[in-house]
Each structure stands twice: as structure tokens, then as C-alpha cells.
Motif scaffolding. Structure first.
Motif, PDB file in Angstrom:
ATOM      1  N   ALA A  22       6.597   8.669   0.933  1.00 20.26           N
ATOM      2  CA  ALA A  22       7.783   9.519   0.897  1.00 20.26           C
ATOM      3  C   ALA A  22       7.941  10.326   2.169  1.00 20.26           C
ATOM      4  O   ALA A  22       9.061  10.615   2.600  1.00 20.26           O
ATOM      5  N   ASN A  23       6.816  10.700   2.800  1.00 22.18           N
ATOM      6  CA  ASN A  23       6.836  11.530   4.005  1.00 22.18           C
ATOM      7  C   ASN A  23       6.127  10.832   5.153  1.00 22.18           C
ATOM      8  O   ASN A  23       5.350   9.894   4.946  1.00 22.18           O
ATOM      9  N   ASP A  24       6.375  11.310   6.362  1.00 20.68           N
ATOM     10  CA  ASP A  24       5.671  10.807   7.529  1.00 20.68           C
ATOM     11  C   ASP A  24       4.220  11.265   7.489  1.00 20.68           C
ATOM     12  O   ASP A  24       3.910  12.361   7.017  1.00 20.68           O
ATOM     13  N   ILE A  25       3.325  10.411   7.961  1.00 17.71           N
ATOM     14  CA  ILE A  25       1.927  10.810   8.118  1.00 17.71           C
ATOM     15  C   ILE A  25       1.583  10.745   9.590  1.00 17.71           C
ATOM     16  O   ILE A  25       1.787   9.743  10.255  1.00 17.71           O
ATOM     17  N   SER A  26       1.084  11.848  10.108  1.00 17.58           N
ATOM     18  CA  SER A  26       0.696  11.910  11.516  1.00 17.58           C
ATOM     19  C   SER A  26      -0.312  13.016  11.694  1.00 17.58           C
ATOM     20  O   SER A  26      -0.165  14.102  11.131  1.00 17.58           O
ATOM     21  N   ASP A  27      -1.351  12.754  12.482  1.00 25.61           N
ATOM     22  CA  ASP A  27      -2.339  13.809  12.697  1.00 25.61           C
ATOM     23  C   ASP A  27      -1.944  14.728  13.856  1.00 25.61           C
ATOM     24  O   ASP A  27      -2.494  15.801  14.008  1.00 25.61           O
ATOM     25  N   ILE A  76       0.847  -1.190   0.000  1.00 28.65           N
ATOM     26  CA  ILE A  76       0.000   0.000   0.000  1.00 28.65           C
ATOM     27  C   ILE A  76       0.885   1.243   0.000  1.00 28.65           C
ATOM     28  O   ILE A  76       1.802   1.359   0.818  1.00 28.65           O
ATOM     29  N   ALA A  77       0.613   2.172  -0.901  1.00 29.78           N
ATOM     30  CA  ALA A  77       1.388   3.407  -0.962  1.00 29.78           C
ATOM     31  C   ALA A  77       0.468   4.610  -0.798  1.00 29.78           C
ATOM     32  O   ALA A  77      -0.683   4.603  -1.249  1.00 29.78           O
ATOM     33  N   LEU A  78       0.990   5.637  -0.119  1.00 29.90           N
ATOM     34  CA  LEU A  78       0.266   6.883   0.093  1.00 29.90           C
ATOM     35  C   LEU A  78       1.123   8.050  -0.380  1.00 29.90           C
ATOM     36  O   LEU A  78       2.356   7.935  -0.465  1.00 29.90           O
ATOM     37  N   ALA A  79       0.460   9.167  -0.659  1.00 29.77           N
ATOM     38  CA  ALA A  79       1.155  10.387  -1.076  1.00 29.77           C
ATOM     39  C   ALA A  79       0.678  11.528  -0.204  1.00 29.77           C
ATOM     40  O   ALA A  79      -0.096  12.384  -0.630  1.00 29.77           O
ATOM     41  N   ALA A  80       1.131  11.551   1.037  1.00 25.94           N
ATOM     42  CA  ALA A  80       0.639  12.535   2.005  1.00 25.94           C
ATOM     43  C   ALA A  80       1.794  13.075   2.828  1.00 25.94           C
ATOM     44  O   ALA A  80       2.890  12.509   2.846  1.00 25.94           O
ATOM     45  N   LEU A  81       1.547  14.165   3.526  1.00 33.24           N
ATOM     46  CA  LEU A  81       2.498  14.760   4.460  1.00 33.24           C
ATOM     47  C   LEU A  81       1.729  15.175   5.703  1.00 33.24           C
ATOM     48  O   LEU A  81       0.856  16.044   5.631  1.00 33.24           O
ATOM     49  N   SER A  82       2.036  14.525   6.826  1.00 31.05           N
ATOM     50  CA  SER A  82       1.276  14.767   8.043  1.00 31.05           C
ATOM     51  C   SER A  82      -0.200  14.471   7.764  1.00 31.05           C
ATOM     52  O   SER A  82      -0.538  13.366   7.348  1.00 31.05           O
ATOM     53  N   THR A  83      -1.088  15.450   7.914  1.00 41.25           N
ATOM     54  CA  THR A  83      -2.488  15.222   7.557  1.00 41.25           C
ATOM     55  C   THR A  83      -2.823  15.754   6.170  1.00 41.25           C
ATOM     56  O   THR A  83      -3.897  15.462   5.644  1.00 41.25           O
ATOM     57  N   ALA A  84      -1.932  16.529   5.565  1.00 47.33           N
ATOM     58  CA  ALA A  84      -2.185  17.054   4.228  1.00 47.33           C
ATOM     59  C   ALA A  84      -2.225  15.902   3.225  1.00 47.33           C
ATOM     60  O   ALA A  84      -1.322  15.065   3.187  1.00 47.33           O
ATOM     61  N   ASN A  85      -3.283  15.850   2.433  1.00 48.88           N
ATOM     62  CA  ASN A  85      -3.495  14.813   1.418  1.00 48.88           C
ATOM     63  C   ASN A  85      -3.688  13.421   2.017  1.00 48.88           C
ATOM     64  O   ASN A  85      -3.618  12.428   1.291  1.00 48.88           O
ATOM     65  N   VAL A  94      -4.720  20.763   6.568  1.00 44.24           N
ATOM     66  CA  VAL A  94      -3.458  20.580   7.295  1.00 44.24           C
ATOM     67  C   VAL A  94      -3.834  20.281   8.736  1.00 44.24           C
ATOM     68  O   VAL A  94      -4.984  20.403   9.136  1.00 44.24           O
ATOM     69  N   MET A  95      -2.845  19.938   9.543  1.00 45.71           N
ATOM     70  CA  MET A  95      -3.163  19.493  10.901  1.00 45.71           C
ATOM     71  C   MET A  95      -3.779  20.613  11.746  1.00 45.71           C
ATOM     72  O   MET A  95      -4.538  20.359  12.671  1.00 45.71           O
ATOM     73  N   GLN A  96      -3.481  21.885  11.412  1.00 47.72           N
ATOM     74  CA  GLN A  96      -3.934  22.987  12.254  1.00 47.72           C
ATOM     75  C   GLN A  96      -5.342  23.459  11.930  1.00 47.72           C
ATOM     76  O   GLN A  96      -5.967  24.132  12.744  1.00 47.72           O
TER      77      GLN A  96
END
Length: 524
Positions: A55-60, A19-28, A251-253
Motif C-alpha cells: 500500500a505504501n512505498d518502502i525505502s530506507d 509477495i505482499a508487504l505491510a510497511a511504510l518506509s522502514t517502519a514495519n 523508523v528511518m531516523q
């Protein structure tokens, strides 16, 4: 393309999928899709043994959504392929405890490899990563002992050495857009970053995998300009419509700020200027290496606040900042506003931004450091109890003309800045200048072969990289060379014949000299 309910996902995603994702933090981040997978796994533990690639970490960060840790804590991940983790502590623990296989590979390589994975191509073959921790002559990017498969190998072409990256084929692409039309075309209208979702969809489609996209709503055909299509419907297999807004944050904010997606410009920065202190004086000195017209890469860490200093000094118009997520120009926020970037001059796909970087698009890169050895090798990915990964550090540091590494000289040092002078109140507990580093993310000898200019800026001194190692070229006003500098290093650097004193004005509450420095003919 089919519009499906979230409950249908249990018949599409299978145990052991890549499984692949294309996100950064909560963006996308398609957080409601992740929630669905987690919920079904909680029922019968059927969604396990996944290989997760991103490619990037995902975290809420907020604790009320679903992210990488949500999967890790349930034992759903067998193998993780990423570049950086900063907001997923449970995943770091799992890596440290050998509970999952894990690789840290260059972010740009991951983001761009999707479109290289075709029947007509051998995949990614690149010099990015040579002579670093990613090189198989070191660790090949493997994070722990449990990780044994080689995803990176050496290959010779025309008597030159390259790295060949061997990424797994994609079974499931989990993506996010703002809207989908009735033909399945995906629009990123309200997203803060574009990401690499288009290329990821290509890779999954080529492998006969499934492309699943979470959107806010379905719109009628013709509601948007066809030029705004981000992923054509031909590449989309399934669409799910978000039912819970907190699982589709821009975004997370914030849920949604139209200024972040370029729909209008703000007139004042949303965060205060940095207070006078160690971070500010480091950034002030580091910024003096800029020349007018430079395109600069803003790295993770202290350099996220460089844009703040440029704005305060009314010098932001003299250069163009770039973040590898695809952000060009504008006001790049930091601290609690990190990821909230305003007044952009351009916004590009994540993978296209790496094309820009790889093709000599940057003039100066501002990067952080965790450890530096006598030769000038740098570690950013593994130190103490930290296992952050390399992110885009390796990609950028091997392609840019000039590098400015910024950071404090000693962890825990206490300094005061008064009367254009620096006083050390407490020397600190841990030096970052050590005899041996834990991970080579920047190879100084290789940088010299590339003809790069490299500087290290701290609050106490400035160093320049030479063929013989680090050379001390500047010292802060009021400091003692032996007591305040050399005794806080595990090694003695080369000492310049004429050590300069750093401009004392940067240690004042108000400065105002950055524009003049940037307009000078030379990097100073």
C-alpha cells in the motif's frame, strides 16, 4: 508455526511468487528478509519475476538497508502494485522505461482489500476511484505501456456504477513484528505504526500461501497481555529472528524511540517551528478553514507541517489530526522528522483507519496539488518527470466533507513578507494552474455531485470550487491581481464580485490568531 533461520527462506519463496508487504518506509519493514532474498538472487538469479504488492512505498532513505530499489535494480520484480512511490528512484526509472509492469491504485483500497478477499466475497467493489485516473475509462491505474492487464473494471449494482478491483492472490506475506511468543503470536510492542499486517496474513492464509514474520526476539508465553496480540499464531507459518539491528529500525531516523510506540509522552516538539516563508503563510491561511472539534486528515507534502503550525499557535488541542497510517491526535512531525509521531490519542491498524475514513470519520482533508485545471480538476500523481502515484489522495478526497488543497501558486516564485504585506521579488518559472492536467486524481465535477466544499490555498490567493470552475475569492495584501495572480495562470478563473484581502497578520513573523479563527462559527 516454525522458527527458522534466514537461510531457510530459499526453500520457501519461489520464482514468480506474489509477495505482499505491510510497511511504510522502514517502519514495519522486514529488511533482513529482503536482504536474504537479494543475497540469494545475487548468487544464482533464482528470485525473479515477483509481483510485489504494497500500500505504501518502502525505502530506507539512508542507503544502508534493503528496500524496493534493492529488488528493482536486480531485475527481481516483474509487476508492482502500489499507491505511491516517493523514496525509490530506481523503481520510478524502471516504471518510466517500461522495464516492469506497474499500477498505482488507491491506498485505502489496497490496504482494505486483503480482508475482503474471501471465498464468501467478490472482493473489493467500491465507488472509490470513479471518474479518476483509476477508472478503466481513463487508464485503470496502469502506469506505463508495458502494463496491459486490467485490474479494475466497471460493474453496475442497482443501477449504480462501481469499480471492481481484481487483485492477485497472495503467495507470500512478508511481515514484521517486535516479538513472537512460542505459539507464534505476534506483538507490535516497539513499532511506530501497526500497518495492515493482520489482514494481509489472513489473505495469504486463505490462499494457502505462507506468512513469514521477522521479529526482534522470541518470548515465553504469558509475557504479554493476550489483548496485545496483533497477529494470532494460527496465521503465522514461519518466524525469523533479526540478527542485525539496522535491518529492524523502528523508523528511518532511529533504531527505537519508546515515545513513538506510545510508551511515554514528550513535553516539547522534536523539531523547530517553521520559519516565516511561503510554506508557513500557506499553512496559516489553510488552517483558518478549521472549526473547533474537527477531525482532520493530514496529507503528504506541505500539509505534513500543518501540525507544526497548530502547535506554535497553541491550537493543536482544538482539533484532532489524523494520518491514514493509523495515527490519531498528538504531534505529527514533518521534514527530517517525518513519520515520527508523538503523544497520540489513539493508534489503529492501517486498514481500520480506512474504515474510519470511508465511514465519514473526517471533517476536513488537507491535501496538496501539483496541477489544477480551469474546472478544478487536480493532478498529484504524474507531472513533469515525477511519477509519485496517488497514495491515499483519491480515497480521502472522495469521502470527506471539506477539502483544502494547499500549495504554492508558481514553482520558483520568490516572495518577501514584511510589514503585513507581500512583495513578489521573482514571479517564478512554472504555474501550477494549467489548461490541461496530465492525470485526473481529483474530479471536480464528481466532487460537486457529492456536495463537497473545496478550497485552494496559495501564498498569493485563495480559490473556491464552484459548478462552473475555480473562483478567485481572496488575494494577498499588496499584490496586483493582473500581474501577480492572473498572469501566472494559464487560464482566467471566475472572479468573485467582492474579492477579499487575506488577513495581513498571517504574513507577520508572529501571528497568534489561529485559535480565535478556529473557534469562530464558520470556516473563514
Amino acid at each position: 508455526m516454525r522458527i527458522i533461520s534466514f537461510s531457510d527462506l530459499k526453500n520457501i519463496v519461489n520464482k514468480g511468487d506474489v509477495i505482499a508487504l505491510a510497511a511504510l518506509s522502514t517502519a514495519n519493514l522486514p529488511a533482513e528478509i529482503l536482504k536474504t532474498l537479494v543475497d540469494y538472487n545475487d548468487e544464482d538469479a533464482s528470485f525473479t519475476d515477483f509481483t510485489i504488492m504494497l500500500a505504501n512505498d518502502i525505502s530506507d532513505y539512508r542507503g544502508d538497508s534493503y528496500d524496493l530499489d534493492s529488488l528493482t535494480t536486480r531485475g527481481m520484480i516483474k509487476r508492482l502494485i502500489t499507491s505511491i512511490i516517493t523514496g525509490s528512484p530506481e523503481t520510478i526509472n524502471a516504471m518510466r522505461n517500461n522495464e516492469i509492469e506497474a499500477y498505482y491504485l488507491p491506498q485505502g483500497v489496497i490496504a482494505t482489500h486483503y480482508r475482503s478477499k474471501t471465498n464468501a466475497s467478490p472482493g473489493i467493489i467500491s465507488k472509490i476511484g470513479l471518474h479518476t485516473n483509476v477508472d478503466p475509462r481513463y487508464t485503470g491505474g496502469k502506469v506505463n505501456e508495458r502494463t496491459t492487464e486490467n485490474l479494475v473494471s466497471l460493474i453496475d449494482i442497482n443501477n449504480e456504477t462501481y469499480l471492481q478491483y481484481h487483485f492477485p492472490d497472495i503467495d507470500i506475506a512478508l511481515l514484521r513484528g517486535t516479538y513472537a511468543d512460542m505459539d507464534g503470536n505476534i506483538y507490535m510492542t516497539h513499532e511506530a505504526h501497526l500497518g495492515e499486517g493482520y489482514s494481509l496474513a489472513l489473505a495469504a492464509h486463505n490462499n494457502n500461501g505462507k506468512v513469514i514474520v521477522q521479529v526482534k526476539a522470541i518470548v515465553q508465553n504469558g509475557n504479554f497481555n493476550p489483548n496485545d496480540v496483533f497477529i494470532p499464531g494460527k496465521l503465522v507459518d514461519y518466524i525469523v529472528v533479526n540478527t542485525n539491528p539496522k535491518l529492524h529500525r523502528q523508523v528511518m531516523q532511529t533504531q527505537y524511540d519508546p515515545a513513538l510506540s506510545g510508551h511515554y509522552q514528550i513535553t516539547a516538539m522534536r523539531e523547530p517551528y517553521i520559519e516565516l516563508g511561503t510554506r508557513k503563510v500557506i499553512l496559516r491561511r489553510a488552517a483558518q478553514f478549521l472549526c473547533e472539534g474537527d477531525v482532520i486528515s493530514i496529507g503528504f507534502g506541505i500539509n505534513n507541517e500543518l501540525s507544526n503550525v497548530l502547535l506554535e499557535e497553541h491550537a493543536n488541542h482544538l482539533v484532532q489530526p489524523n494520518i491514514d497510517t493509523g495515527v490519531f491526535g498528538g504531534w505529527i512531525s514533518s521534514r527530517e522528522h517525518f513519520g515520527m509521531n508523538y503523544n497520540l490519542s489513539a493508534r489503529m491498524r492501517h486498514d481500520m483507519t480506512w474504515d474510519f475514513i470511508y465511514n465519514n470519520g473526517l471533517d476536513v482533508a488537507y491535501l496538496s496539488f501539483a496541477e489544477v485545471d480551469p474546472m478544478g480538476n487536480v493532478n498529484v500523481s504524474k507531472f513533469g518527470d515525477k511519477m509519485n502515484g496517488c497514495g491515499g489522495f483519491i480515497d480521502i478526497s472522495q469521502t470527506v466533507k471539506t477539502i483544502v488543497f494547499s500549495g504554492s501558486m508558481v514553482v520558483g516564485g520568490q516572495l518577501s513578507y514584511t510589514s503585513n504585506n507581500v512583495t513578489v521579488e521573482a514571479q517564478g518559472r512554472t504555474s501550477k494552474f494549467v489548461n490541461k492536467i496530465d492525470s485526473i486524481d481529483f474530479n471536480a465535477a464528481h466532487a460537486m455531485t457529492l456536495g463537497q466544499e473545496v478550497y485552494f490555498v496559495t501564498e498569493r490567493a485563495v480559490f473556491e470550487l464552484t459548478h462552473k470552475g475555480l473562483k478567485l475569492i481572496e488575494i494577498a495584501p499588496g499584490l496586483d491581481l493582473e500581474v501577480d495572480i492572473l498572469e501566472n495562470m494559464a487560464f482566467k478563473p471566475i472572479i468573485a464580485d467582492n474579492i477579499k484581502v487575506m488577513n495581513s497578520d498571517i504574513y507577520c513573523e508572529q501571528w497568534g490568531g489561529l485559535s480565535q479563527a478556529i473557534k469562530s462559527e464558520h470556516r473563514i
